[in-house]
Every structure is written in C-alpha cells, then in structure tokens.
Design a protein around this motif. Structure first.
Motif, short mmCIF file in Angstrom:
data_model
loop_
_atom_site.label_atom_id
_atom_site.label_comp_id
_atom_site.label_asym_id
_atom_site.label_seq_id
_atom_site.Cartn_x
_atom_site.Cartn_y
_atom_site.Cartn_z
N GLU A 25 3.95 40.82 -14.23
CA GLU A 25 2.92 40.34 -16.07
C GLU A 25 1.84 41.10 -15.36
N PHE A 26 1.12 40.94 -14.12
CA PHE A 26 -0.21 41.51 -14.32
C PHE A 26 0.39 43.25 -14.21
N LEU A 37 -10.77 41.87 -10.14
CA LEU A 37 -10.28 40.71 -11.55
C LEU A 37 -9.87 39.61 -11.62
N GLY A 38 -11.09 38.20 -11.46
CA GLY A 38 -10.20 36.96 -11.37
C GLY A 38 -9.54 37.41 -9.69
N ASP A 39 -8.14 36.46 -9.70
CA ASP A 39 -7.94 36.26 -8.51
C ASP A 39 -6.93 37.14 -8.41
N PHE A 40 -7.14 38.54 -8.70
CA PHE A 40 -6.47 39.56 -8.81
C PHE A 40 -7.19 40.66 -7.75
N GLU A 56 2.35 44.85 -15.50
CA GLU A 56 2.93 45.40 -17.24
C GLU A 56 1.27 45.35 -18.13
N ILE A 57 0.39 44.46 -18.25
CA ILE A 57 -0.76 44.13 -18.30
C ILE A 57 -1.57 45.73 -18.24
N HIS A 80 -10.55 30.25 -5.57
CA HIS A 80 -10.47 30.54 -6.44
C HIS A 80 -9.71 30.08 -7.66
N HIS A 81 -9.98 31.06 -8.44
CA HIS A 81 -10.39 30.72 -9.98
C HIS A 81 -8.92 29.84 -10.72
N VAL A 87 4.25 36.91 -11.61
CA VAL A 87 2.69 37.09 -11.34
C VAL A 87 2.26 38.38 -11.41
N LEU A 131 -11.04 36.84 -17.05
CA LEU A 131 -9.79 36.23 -16.49
C LEU A 131 -8.68 36.15 -16.61
N TYR A 161 -2.19 39.34 -5.36
CA TYR A 161 -2.57 38.32 -5.59
C TYR A 161 -3.38 36.80 -4.88
N LEU A 162 -4.20 36.68 -4.65
CA LEU A 162 -5.49 35.79 -3.58
C LEU A 162 -5.20 34.90 -3.54
N PRO A 163 -4.82 33.77 -4.49
CA PRO A 163 -4.37 32.04 -4.34
C PRO A 163 -2.92 31.92 -3.67
N ILE A 164 -1.80 33.35 -3.77
CA ILE A 164 -0.77 32.46 -2.47
C ILE A 164 -0.15 33.57 -1.98
N ILE A 197 -10.68 45.93 -18.34
CA ILE A 197 -10.00 44.65 -18.28
C ILE A 197 -11.05 43.37 -17.14
N ASN A 198 -11.85 43.94 -17.46
CA ASN A 198 -13.57 42.91 -16.56
C ASN A 198 -12.58 43.04 -15.07
N LEU A 225 0.85 35.44 -17.71
CA LEU A 225 -0.29 35.70 -17.56
C LEU A 225 -0.64 36.10 -18.96
#
Lengths: 405, 220
Positions: free
Chosen positions: B160-161, B118-121, B163-164, A313-314, B157, A372, B145-148, B32-33, A364
C-alpha cells in the motif's frame, strides 16, 4: 462604596427616626449591617488572640521553671473571663445580623426598593455584596466543582497506586447502571456465564479465543529483567549481563519488599510474534485491576518497555494513546471486568498490519493530525466484552473512526 | 532489522534516465510529509575471475558481486545470483581479495542520494553511477518500514505504501515508474525475518534488471 455616600446624604433626615426597627431606610440598614460585620470581625480577631494567650498559658504550665504555677493559673483565669466576654459580644452581634437579614436572605426582596442590597454572609463564611451575586459566583463555582472532582479522582488513583495499604473507602462513580448490568455477567457463544475475576480464568479464556497471542505474567522485578534482556535493548553483546546488573542493583534497594511482592503478578505481557508486544500493569499487584497499558514493536527491548513507557515507533505510540482512553472506558463501569475487556481488546490488534479500515477500505492512510502514514489504529471497543470472537472488532483509521477521539 | 524493499526506476520505452527523476522523487517524498535526513551511500563491485585460460573453466560464476551497504558499514556481502548464494563477511575481506587477486573488480558502481523519514517509513532515493564517471546508469529506491521485521506481516503495508508513492509520483508525469522486483528469498536460504542479506540479494536482482533494460546515457 456607593451605599455609604448615599447614607451620608440621607443620614440627617433619617436620624430622627433612628431605631432598630425594620422601618429604617435601606441605606441605613446597609450601613448598620456593614458596621456590625466589622464589629464581628474585630471580636473574632480578639477571640483568636485570646485563644493564643490561653495556649501560651498552658505552655507555661508545662514548663514550670519559667514561671510559677500561680501566675499561670492567674493568666488562665484572666483569659477565660475575657474569652467569655468576647463570645457573648459575638453572639449578640450575630443576633442583630440575623434580625437584619444579613445571615439569611429574608430581606432580599425588600432591599430592592432603593436598588441597594444587604450584604450576605454565606454559609461558608464568604461575605458578598448582595445575595444574587453568589449565584453568579455559583455558576463559576460549578466548573470548579468539576475540576475538584477530577482532582479528587486523580488523587485517589495516585493514593491507590502508592499507598495501597491505606483503606480506600471511596467508591468510584460509574457511568450508568445499564452498562454495569451488561458488563457484570459476560457470556460467550454457548451462553454460559464466565467469571473473569481471576487471572488464571482470564488467561485460559484468552488462550482459547485468541491462540496466536502469547499471554504471560510477571512480577514487577522479573518484568524489568525481561525487558532489559529482550533483543533490541541495545546491549546486543551480552543481554544476560545487562539484566544481571539491573537485578543486583534493584535487589539492593528493595531487599525488604522483595520477598513480599516477588510472587504477586504485577505485569501482563501480550505478545503476537512479529506484530506487537503489549504491556499491562496491575495495581495493586496480585489484583485484576489494570492501571496502564502500552504497545511496543516486537523487536523493541530495554528498560523503557513498561506500561507507562512509549515506543520509538509512531504506530505503537498512537495505539498506546488510544488504549489509555479505552482503558478508562472499561474501568468506568466499576464491575471488575476491565482487565478481561482490555486484554480482549488488545488481542484484536493481531490484525494490525492486515485488516483494512472498515470505513475507507484501505490499510494505510495519511493521518491528518500527525501528518503520518499509518494503518488503522482504532479498534471498536464498546460492544467488546460480549463479543463471541474478535472478527466483529472493526478497525478504523484515526480520521475514519465513527467516535472521533 | 526493519523490512526493506528495493525498487528500481524503469523508464518507458525510448526514455532515458536522468537526475531530473531523482529531483522529482525527492520532491514527491516531501509532498507526503517526508523529512529529509541526509545522504546515503553504497558501493557495488562486479568481480571477474583472473585466469589465464578462461575456456578451461566454463563453470565459474560470472555474476559474482560484492556490495557494501549503508546500514552495515563494517560488513561486506557477496552474492552469486545464479547459484542463489549470499554470504556476509567482514568489510576487511576486500583487503584479502586485493591481495589474492583471484577475482578482480571489473565494474564498480556507487549508489548515492538522499534519505527521507516519513513517520515509521524510511525512504532512500539514489542514483547509480559508475566510479570515475558522472553518467547515471539508473535510479534505485529503498523503502523501509521500521516497526516490524517480518516480510510476510509487512507485505500489505509495503504494497500500500508503494501504491501511495506511485499515486503521488504520477502527478509529476514522469516517463517511467519504480518497479519492485519480486523474488523468492527462500531460494537463497533466507527466512521471513529481514536481514542485511535480504538487502544484498535485492540489490543483485535490481542490478541484473537494470543492466538488461537501461542504456547508459546522458551526463549528469
């Protein structure tokens, strides 16, 4: 070379005043110096060959069947005589060179009258066309010195890691005496000094300060077992089976060393449930010297979970990179407090998913470099060891951090 | 299993749902990449009891649904929302259902769309269409959200995502917004650690909202 051409032009007028005195015109001096240097080079070559012949003669004496001792003795005597002659020649050339200022810089200022310079033999043996060229070369050499210093540091680190039994007499350079003084005695809250030089001390201290963090210690082999048995290691069906296999194959390879290193703590695991798992490796095993650290997701498992591995994970990958920098910072003081400082700093990540950035106020943010969306991955570390609690440890996004790393 | 929120599109009063919104959402993810990863698909079935005399059994649940999730191709999840029940079964249970004929699938819906990293999302946006039809009933969005895998730890997290996401989407002036259905997982006997059952329950709630608010309209 220009000086030789000029020399030919001037040869005739100056030949009349041909003497070894200092009244000679610079071009002739330069030419003579060059000539003598060439002679010296030839003599040195002769000496080398002579040395080879001496060795050959000695070799022959140790193998009597190839020749008689008599011929060997004659060879040795002959070489001895010619070597002495060569060395005598070299000495006289050297004296002449010294007189003409080639081995020192005594004639530098005088050479400027014609715009010519005496060649200079530097202390390390390099011959340069003129003395101050060495200074220019010296500036380039300075960066080479830096590179060498870094290379030496890398080498000593590797040596300590792979050959810990070799006595390492090299002392690591420390940043500044001031920092060292403040880091050698750590005080907490009530002002009582705390000796963080032993692992049990550190562990009990951490348990009091950060009760939510589980600190565990392992030997290298037992950590490998644990890493493979963690859920998420891919072998969900039979984790104990996988770890058993690993254990068996490793034990075949390390049967000799196992008994020796089995009891020494080499890995420290810091686990905050549902937030992160950090792995710190100690080198040498049984010491309190950390040499690497890595962060992982609490759900990750597998043999890649070690202090030099990288999370899938990043967010944890980025923290690991930042952690390496911080580790080097703590090690730089050379006060032996690096482990405690590092572990304390790691514990500040308990708030990884809850503490917003102290600069922008958000949790974030889009990290410009990696494109990212990440939570604050930086935690302040400079003031850390003296902090009474971890609340003072401010969180920052990569782009918001005051010290841009 | 990583934490996942399932959101649904709530059109403004008087607006309708269309594939245009789907396209806009896809472009928003890329802005958003986000990196497009491919398609995803899920199916949902509403079951009704097959009885000759329904009035004799007024207590039988009317909101019994089964869902197959993209992440778990070998499983099938049953949810009775009114009773707060969620059950995981093997995907082959659908065979048994067909043989028994005690409950038949009256309404079948497809979810399909694109997936973005999107990164860890991980983001999935998809349209809701009835089987054998092309008309869109709604749009759903999965945010992972992959990490947890702790719902509580990931809450901030995820908030806020979203919201973004809203901020990025608002630039496209669409008539509506993605809504997160707040629900109490504890009522369904689910714990803080995320599981596919959580996803099943979220879909059940989302469908209930969607049916209540969205009018079936427009082809394609």
């Amino acid at each position: 070379m220009q000086s030789l051409q000029q020399l030919q032009l001037l040869q005739n007028p100056t030949e009349a005043a041909n003497s070894q005195s200092e009244l000679e015109a610079p071009p002739k001096q330069v030419a003579q110096a060059m000539e003598r240097l060439n002679q010296a080079a030839r003599v040195i070559a002769d000496i080398r060959l002579g040395a080879d012949r001496v060795f050959e003669a000695l070799f022959l004496t140790s193998h009597p069947r190839t020749s008689t001792t008599d011929t060997s003795l004659q060879l040795l005597l002959k070489e001895d005589a010619s070597m002495r002659q060569h060395l005598h020649d070299l000495r006289s050339i050297g004296k002449k060179l010294e007189e003409s200022g080639v081995l020192t810089e005594s004639l530098r200022s005088r050479s400027n009258s014609w715009g010519l310079h005496m060649p200079l033999v530097c202390p390390d043996g390099a011959v340069v066309a003129y003395a101050w060229k060495r200074q220019l070369a010296g500036q380039a050499g300075a960066s080479a010195v830096d590179r060498t210093r870094l290379a030496l540091k890398a080498f000593t680190d590797q040596k300590r890691r792979f050959f810990p039994h070799i006595d390492d007499g090299v002392k690591m350079e420390s940043r500044s005496k001031k920092h060292r003084a403040s880091h050698s005695v750590l005080e907490h809250g009530g002002g009582e000094p705390f000796d963080c030089k032993t692992l049990p001390d550190i562990q009990s201290r951490l348990e009091k300060l950060v009760p939510n963090v589980k600190v565990s210690t392992y030997g290298r082999l037992s950590w490998l077992k644990r890493a493979n048995s963690l859920p998420g290691s891919g072998s969900d069906d039979d984790p104990p089976e996988a770890s058993k296999l690993v254990f068996q194959s490793s034990s075949k390879l390390r049967s000799g060393l196992e008994a020796e290193v089995a009891d020494k703590v080499a890995v420290i695991e810091l686990y905050v449930p549902s937030v992160f798992r950090a792995v710190v490796s100690l080198n040498p095993a049984g010491s309190v010297d950390p040499d690497s650290v890595a962060f992982f997701s609490p759900d990750e498992g597998g043999s890649y979970l070690h202090s030099r591995g990288f999370s899938a994970h990043h967010v944890y990958k980025h923290i690991t990179e930042h952690a390496s920098t911080v580790l080097q910072y703590f090690l730089g003081f050379g006060t032996g407090t690096a482990l405690y400082s590092l572990l304390l700093w790691i514990c500040s990540f308990e708030s990884l998913f809850s503490k917003p950035c102290s600069k922008c106020g958000r949790l974030l943010a889009m990290d410009k470099k990696s494109a990212l969306i990440l939570p604050p991955l930086h935690r302040a570390y400079q003031e850390l060891p003296l902090a009474a609690n971890l609340d003072v440890c401010e969180a920052y996004h990569g782009g918001c951090s005051p010290d841009d790393s | 299993m990583p934490v996942k929120w399932v959101l649904y599109w709530q059109p403004n009063q008087g607006s309708t749902v269309s594939t245009q919104i789907l396209n806009e959402a896809a472009q928003c993810a890329e802005s958003i990449n986000g990196v497009k990863e491919g398609r995803w698909k899920a199916t949902l079935n509403y079951y009704k009891p097959m009885l000759r005399d329904q009035s004799n059994h007024p207590d039988l649940p009317r909101d019994f649904l089964g869902i197959s999730l993209a992440d778990q191709p070998s499983k099938y999840y049953f949810i009775i929302r009114s009773q707060r029940i969620v059950v995981e079964a093997d995907a082959t249970i659908q065979l048994i259902m067909e043989k028994l004929q005690s409950y038949k699938s009256k309404v079948s819906l497809y979810f399909d769309g694109f997936q973005y990293q999107l990164g860890d999302f991980r983001l999935r946006v998809g349209r809701v269409v009835p089987v054998h039809s092309e008309s869109i009933r709604g749009i759903v969005m999965e945010v992972e959200y992959l990490p947890i895998s702790s719902m509580e730890k990931a809450r901030k997290v995820m908030e806020e995502f979203v919201e973004i996401w809203h901020e990025a989407l608002s630039k496209r002036s669409l008539s509506g917004k993605f809504v997160n259905s707040e629900l109490n997982f504890g009522e369904f006997g689910l714990a803080d650690t995320y599981t596919p059952q959580h996803t099943g329950v979220q879909y059940a709630i989302v469908m209930a909202h969607m049916i209540a608010t969205v009018q079936p309209v427009v082809r394609g």
